[in-house]
Design a protein around this motif. Structure first.
Motif, PDB file in Angstrom:
ATOM      1  N   ALA A   1       0.841  -1.198   0.000  1.00  0.00           N
ATOM      2  CA  ALA A   1       0.000   0.000   0.000  1.00  0.00           C
ATOM      3  C   ALA A   1       0.871   1.241   0.000  1.00  0.00           C
ATOM      4  CB  ALA A   1      -0.930   0.007   1.223  1.00  0.00           C
ATOM      5  N   GLY A   2       0.327   2.325  -0.527  1.00  0.00           N
ATOM      6  CA  GLY A   2       1.059   3.578  -0.528  1.00  0.00           C
ATOM      7  C   GLY A   2       0.430   4.583  -1.479  1.00  0.00           C
ATOM      8  N   PRO A   3       0.970   5.785  -1.557  1.00  0.00           N
ATOM      9  CA  PRO A   3       2.140   6.232  -0.795  1.00  0.00           C
ATOM     10  C   PRO A   3       1.722   6.922   0.505  1.00  0.00           C
ATOM     11  CG  PRO A   3       1.587   7.843  -2.480  1.00  0.00           C
ATOM     12  CD  PRO A   3       0.560   6.758  -2.597  1.00  0.00           C
ATOM     13  N   VAL A   4       2.493   6.717   1.545  1.00  0.00           N
ATOM     14  CA  VAL A   4       2.278   7.366   2.833  1.00  0.00           C
ATOM     15  C   VAL A   4       3.480   8.261   3.099  1.00  0.00           C
ATOM     16  CG1 VAL A   4       1.994   7.032   5.308  1.00  0.00           C
ATOM     17  CG2 VAL A   4       0.876   5.472   3.705  1.00  0.00           C
ATOM     18  N   LYS A   5       3.234   9.561   3.291  1.00  0.00           N
ATOM     19  CA  LYS A   5       4.339  10.516   3.403  1.00  0.00           C
ATOM     20  C   LYS A   5       5.174  10.304   4.664  1.00  0.00           C
ATOM     21  CE  LYS A   5       2.016  14.081   0.656  1.00  0.00           C
ATOM     22  NZ  LYS A   5       1.487  15.474   0.623  1.00  0.00           N
ATOM     23  N   MET A   6       4.520   9.990   5.763  1.00  0.00           N
ATOM     24  CA  MET A   6       5.249   9.789   7.021  1.00  0.00           C
ATOM     25  C   MET A   6       4.853   8.447   7.631  1.00  0.00           C
ATOM     26  SD  MET A   6       5.146  13.601   8.738  1.00  0.00           S
ATOM     27  CE  MET A   6       3.348  13.643   8.741  1.00  0.00           C
ATOM     28  N   PRO A   7       5.403   7.341   7.119  1.00  0.00           N
ATOM     29  CA  PRO A   7       4.980   6.019   7.583  1.00  0.00           C
ATOM     30  C   PRO A   7       5.309   5.759   9.048  1.00  0.00           C
ATOM     31  CG  PRO A   7       6.946   5.859   6.226  1.00  0.00           C
ATOM     32  CD  PRO A   7       6.468   7.262   6.108  1.00  0.00           C
ATOM     33  N   GLU A   8       6.247   6.527   9.615  1.00  0.00           N
ATOM     34  CA  GLU A   8       6.580   6.321  11.025  1.00  0.00           C
ATOM     35  C   GLU A   8       5.477   6.828  11.955  1.00  0.00           C
ATOM     36  OE1 GLU A   8       8.060  10.316   9.718  1.00  0.00           O
ATOM     37  OE2 GLU A   8       8.159   8.258   8.966  1.00  0.00           O
ATOM     38  N   ASP A   9       4.580   7.667  11.417  1.00  0.00           N
ATOM     39  CA  ASP A   9       3.448   8.159  12.197  1.00  0.00           C
ATOM     40  C   ASP A   9       2.346   7.098  12.158  1.00  0.00           C
ATOM     41  OD1 ASP A   9       1.275   9.406  13.317  1.00  0.00           O
ATOM     42  OD2 ASP A   9       1.384  11.208  12.076  1.00  0.00           O
ATOM     43  N   PRO A  10       1.950   6.510  13.293  1.00  0.00           N
ATOM     44  CA  PRO A  10       0.952   5.441  13.292  1.00  0.00           C
ATOM     45  C   PRO A  10      -0.399   5.866  12.750  1.00  0.00           C
ATOM     46  CG  PRO A  10       1.390   6.220  15.527  1.00  0.00           C
ATOM     47  CD  PRO A  10       2.429   6.834  14.647  1.00  0.00           C
ATOM     48  N   ARG A  11      -0.659   7.173  12.706  1.00  0.00           N
ATOM     49  CA  ARG A  11      -1.937   7.657  12.193  1.00  0.00           C
ATOM     50  C   ARG A  11      -1.897   7.955  10.704  1.00  0.00           C
ATOM     51  NH1 ARG A  11      -2.274  12.689  16.093  1.00  0.00           N
ATOM     52  NH2 ARG A  11      -0.144  12.740  15.247  1.00  0.00           N
ATOM     53  N   ALA A  12      -0.706   7.968  10.125  1.00  0.00           N
ATOM     54  CA  ALA A  12      -0.556   8.404   8.738  1.00  0.00           C
ATOM     55  C   ALA A  12      -1.263   7.469   7.762  1.00  0.00           C
ATOM     56  CB  ALA A  12       0.929   8.508   8.390  1.00  0.00           C
ATOM     57  N   LEU A  13      -1.165   6.159   8.009  1.00  0.00           N
ATOM     58  CA  LEU A  13      -1.786   5.197   7.100  1.00  0.00           C
ATOM     59  C   LEU A  13      -3.297   5.382   7.076  1.00  0.00           C
ATOM     60  CD1 LEU A  13      -1.141   2.771   5.244  1.00  0.00           C
ATOM     61  CD2 LEU A  13      -1.568   1.283   7.200  1.00  0.00           C
ATOM     62  N   GLN A  14      -3.913   5.490   8.248  1.00  0.00           N
ATOM     63  CA  GLN A  14      -5.355   5.669   8.327  1.00  0.00           C
ATOM     64  C   GLN A  14      -5.774   7.006   7.721  1.00  0.00           C
ATOM     65  OE1 GLN A  14      -7.793   3.365   9.821  1.00  0.00           O
ATOM     66  NE2 GLN A  14      -8.974   4.712   8.469  1.00  0.00           N
ATOM     67  N   THR A  15      -5.011   8.063   7.987  1.00  0.00           N
ATOM     68  CA  THR A  15      -5.338   9.383   7.458  1.00  0.00           C
ATOM     69  C   THR A  15      -5.273   9.389   5.936  1.00  0.00           C
ATOM     70  OG1 THR A  15      -4.465  10.454   9.452  1.00  0.00           O
ATOM     71  CG2 THR A  15      -4.683  11.813   7.475  1.00  0.00           C
ATOM     72  N   THR A  16      -4.256   8.730   5.375  1.00  0.00           N
ATOM     73  CA  THR A  16      -4.110   8.669   3.916  1.00  0.00           C
ATOM     74  C   THR A  16      -5.252   7.885   3.295  1.00  0.00           C
ATOM     75  OG1 THR A  16      -1.703   8.726   4.187  1.00  0.00           O
ATOM     76  CG2 THR A  16      -2.545   8.064   2.037  1.00  0.00           C
ATOM     77  N   GLY A  17      -5.631   6.774   3.942  1.00  0.00           N
ATOM     78  CA  GLY A  17      -6.745   5.985   3.430  1.00  0.00           C
ATOM     79  C   GLY A  17      -8.052   6.737   3.491  1.00  0.00           C
ATOM     80  N   ASP A  18      -8.288   7.453   4.586  1.00  0.00           N
ATOM     81  CA  ASP A  18      -9.528   8.232   4.727  1.00  0.00           C
ATOM     82  C   ASP A  18      -9.618   9.336   3.683  1.00  0.00           C
ATOM     83  OD1 ASP A  18     -10.212   6.655   6.861  1.00  0.00           O
ATOM     84  OD2 ASP A  18      -9.561   8.091   8.392  1.00  0.00           O
ATOM     85  N   ALA A  19      -8.457   9.849   3.262  1.00  0.00           N
ATOM     86  CA  ALA A  19      -8.431  10.925   2.264  1.00  0.00           C
ATOM     87  C   ALA A  19      -8.563  10.393   0.839  1.00  0.00           C
ATOM     88  CB  ALA A  19      -7.140  11.727   2.406  1.00  0.00           C
ATOM     89  N   GLY A  20      -8.641   9.071   0.681  1.00  0.00           N
ATOM     90  CA  GLY A  20      -8.753   8.486  -0.650  1.00  0.00           C
ATOM     91  C   GLY A  20      -7.475   8.553  -1.451  1.00  0.00           C
ATOM     92  N   GLU A  21      -6.336   8.682  -0.767  1.00  0.00           N
ATOM     93  CA  GLU A  21      -5.054   8.824  -1.452  1.00  0.00           C
ATOM     94  C   GLU A  21      -4.140   7.629  -1.201  1.00  0.00           C
ATOM     95  OE1 GLU A  21      -3.489  12.507  -0.124  1.00  0.00           O
ATOM     96  OE2 GLU A  21      -4.902  13.717  -1.296  1.00  0.00           O
ATOM     97  N   LEU A  22      -4.754   6.468  -0.958  1.00  0.00           N
ATOM     98  CA  LEU A  22      -3.982   5.259  -0.704  1.00  0.00           C
ATOM     99  C   LEU A  22      -4.328   4.219  -1.757  1.00  0.00           C
ATOM    100  CD1 LEU A  22      -1.996   4.016   1.416  1.00  0.00           C
ATOM    101  CD2 LEU A  22      -4.008   3.015   2.509  1.00  0.00           C
ATOM    102  N   LEU A  23      -3.320   3.733  -2.466  1.00  0.00           N
ATOM    103  CA  LEU A  23      -3.491   2.659  -3.442  1.00  0.00           C
ATOM    104  C   LEU A  23      -2.936   1.375  -2.851  1.00  0.00           C
ATOM    105  CD1 LEU A  23      -2.381   4.430  -6.751  1.00  0.00           C
ATOM    106  CD2 LEU A  23      -4.685   4.209  -5.815  1.00  0.00           C
ATOM    107  N   ALA A  24      -3.504   0.246  -3.233  1.00  0.00           N
ATOM    108  CA  ALA A  24      -3.042  -1.008  -2.648  1.00  0.00           C
ATOM    109  C   ALA A  24      -3.280  -2.171  -3.599  1.00  0.00           C
ATOM    110  CB  ALA A  24      -3.743  -1.272  -1.311  1.00  0.00           C
ATOM    111  N   VAL A  25      -2.502  -3.221  -3.390  1.00  0.00           N
ATOM    112  CA  VAL A  25      -2.623  -4.461  -4.151  1.00  0.00           C
ATOM    113  C   VAL A  25      -2.057  -5.583  -3.289  1.00  0.00           C
ATOM    114  CG1 VAL A  25      -0.336  -4.358  -5.254  1.00  0.00           C
ATOM    115  CG2 VAL A  25      -2.229  -5.496  -6.437  1.00  0.00           C
ATOM    116  N   VAL A  26      -2.534  -6.787  -3.507  1.00  0.00           N
ATOM    117  CA  VAL A  26      -1.927  -7.962  -2.891  1.00  0.00           C
ATOM    118  C   VAL A  26      -1.027  -8.593  -3.947  1.00  0.00           C
ATOM    119  CG1 VAL A  26      -2.300 -10.236  -1.870  1.00  0.00           C
ATOM    120  CG2 VAL A  26      -3.830  -8.342  -1.298  1.00  0.00           C
ATOM    121  N   ALA A  27       0.266  -8.583  -3.711  1.00  0.00           N
ATOM    122  CA  ALA A  27       1.249  -9.095  -4.650  1.00  0.00           C
ATOM    123  C   ALA A  27       1.722 -10.479  -4.225  1.00  0.00           C
ATOM    124  CB  ALA A  27       2.440  -8.135  -4.751  1.00  0.00           C
TER     125      ALA A  27
END
Length: 352
Positions: free
Chosen positions: A321-347
């Motif tokens: 999944a990505g892109p997350v600007k600050m992956p070290e922030d535990p809230r960044a992944l959820q915030t990016t997903g909520d904003a509709g700016e997270l792409l993902a795939v199962v590889a």
């Protein structure tokens, strides 16, 4: 001696029948995935007279795929590839219920699936389907099985239910890509040249990977729909031109809001080296089986934590999944997903 020999022979027969390792069969500690799926859909295959479809073998392989158990898959898959009747049944049950083989399927499956569908609609076409199947090499049979198992592994569903899920996806509107910023110049009549237009021969000494936006990765874990742990890799931008628009242009990944599981795309592979337990890169594989696009490459060899590697080994897939600007922030992944700016795939994980 006779008694010992008989015991060994029974263990060998059990190993051959169940797909378990000989040591496990001899010790009576077979690895099983229960409950086994219902394989009654394999009863309606128009096979040649006298062919036996091993529903027990197919059920154990499908169960292993659904559980993400690589050892069982590695043990059982070659048996199904050699058991042509069982392979034919597994593929027939899937591809006669689908309108198309799908863009993700191998060339082998894309050529054979229409013949299967035609035979399903008119049994007079069955000889053509069987002839094409009989002419497949072992490699082609492996490709057909791998494609079929991608559908069987979706979950506890029958072949028709799996087809219904694909139908829903097929009818969904296509995802819109972001507009190319150069289009405004083209519409104004300005001639725009790209590297592809110029068809430059960069030579073998030029590494084109560094001409594109670059990303770094962060190791994480998530949970599959069945509650089992699953390895996860989060991409973050390392160059200014890396980001959501770049990933939109370079991938067909879906927008993901951290709910459910994104689609599995076997064309994307996470390459992992077993010798030092390290990740090598994330690549897109073309119809010829060779990497035609490299999205991420490890800058250096770093052995992965033992628990994360074991999880990768067991799952055989990784959620990217990505892109997350600050992956070290535990809230960044959820915030990016909520904003509709997270792409993902199962590889898929390709162990090299």
């Amino acid at each position: 001696m006779v008694k010992s020999h008989g015991k060994k022979q029974r263990a060998k027969n059990k190993a051959r029948r169940t797909g378990a390792a000989y040591a496990s069969a001899a010790a009576g500690t077979l690895h099983q995935h229960t409950p086994l799926p219902d394989m009654s859909a394999l009863d309606t295959v128009p096979a040649l007279p006298g062919l036996f479809v091993d529903k027990d073998l197919s059920a154990r392989l499908v169960a292993a795929c659904r559980a993400g158990c690589r050892p069982c898959q590695s043990s059982l898959t070659p048996k199904v590839v050699e058991d042509r009747a069982t392979l034919l049944a597994l593929a027939w049950a899937i591809y006669t219920t689908l309108p198309t083989a799908g863009a993700l399927a191998t060339a082998t499956t894309q050529e054979w699936a229409p013949l299967a569908r035609a035979a399903y609609d008119d049994m007079g076409a069955a000889p053509d389907m069987l002839e094409a199947f009989g002419a497949m090499s072992a490699v082609q049979r492996s490709e057909l099985l791998e494609d079929a198992l991608d559908h069987w592994a979706v979950g506890e569903a029958s072949a028709q239910e799996l087809a219904d899920k694909v139908e829903v996806v097929r009818d969904a509107p296509p995802r819109q890509r972001p507009a190319d910023p150069l289009d405004a110049f083209r519409e104004a009549g300005v001639k725009v040249f790209t590297l592809d237009d110029l068809d430059l021969d960069l030579g073998d000494d030029v590494d084109t990977y560094y001409l594109a936006p670059n990303y770094g990765v962060t190791l994480m874990k998530t949970a599959a729909p069945d509650g089992q742990p699953m390895p996860m890799l989060v991409l973050y931008p390392e160059t200014e031109d890396a980001g959501i628009e770049d990933l939109e242009r370079r991938t067909d990944w879906e927008h993901w809001g951290l709910h459910g599981m994104p689609d599995t795309d076997p064309r994307w592979q996470m390459r992992a080296r077993t010798a030092d337990r390290s990740l090598q890169g994330l690549v897109h594989v073309g119809p010829d089986g060779k990497a035609d696009h490299e999205l991420w490459r490890a800058a250096e060899t770093v052995s992965l934590p033992e628990q994360w590697w074991d999880l990768l080994d067991r799952a055989g897939h990784v959620l990217v999944a990505g892109p997350v600007k600050m992956p070290e922030d535990p809230r960044a992944l959820q915030t990016t997903g909520d904003a509709g700016e997270l792409l993902a795939v199962v590889a898929r994980v390709a162990f090299v």
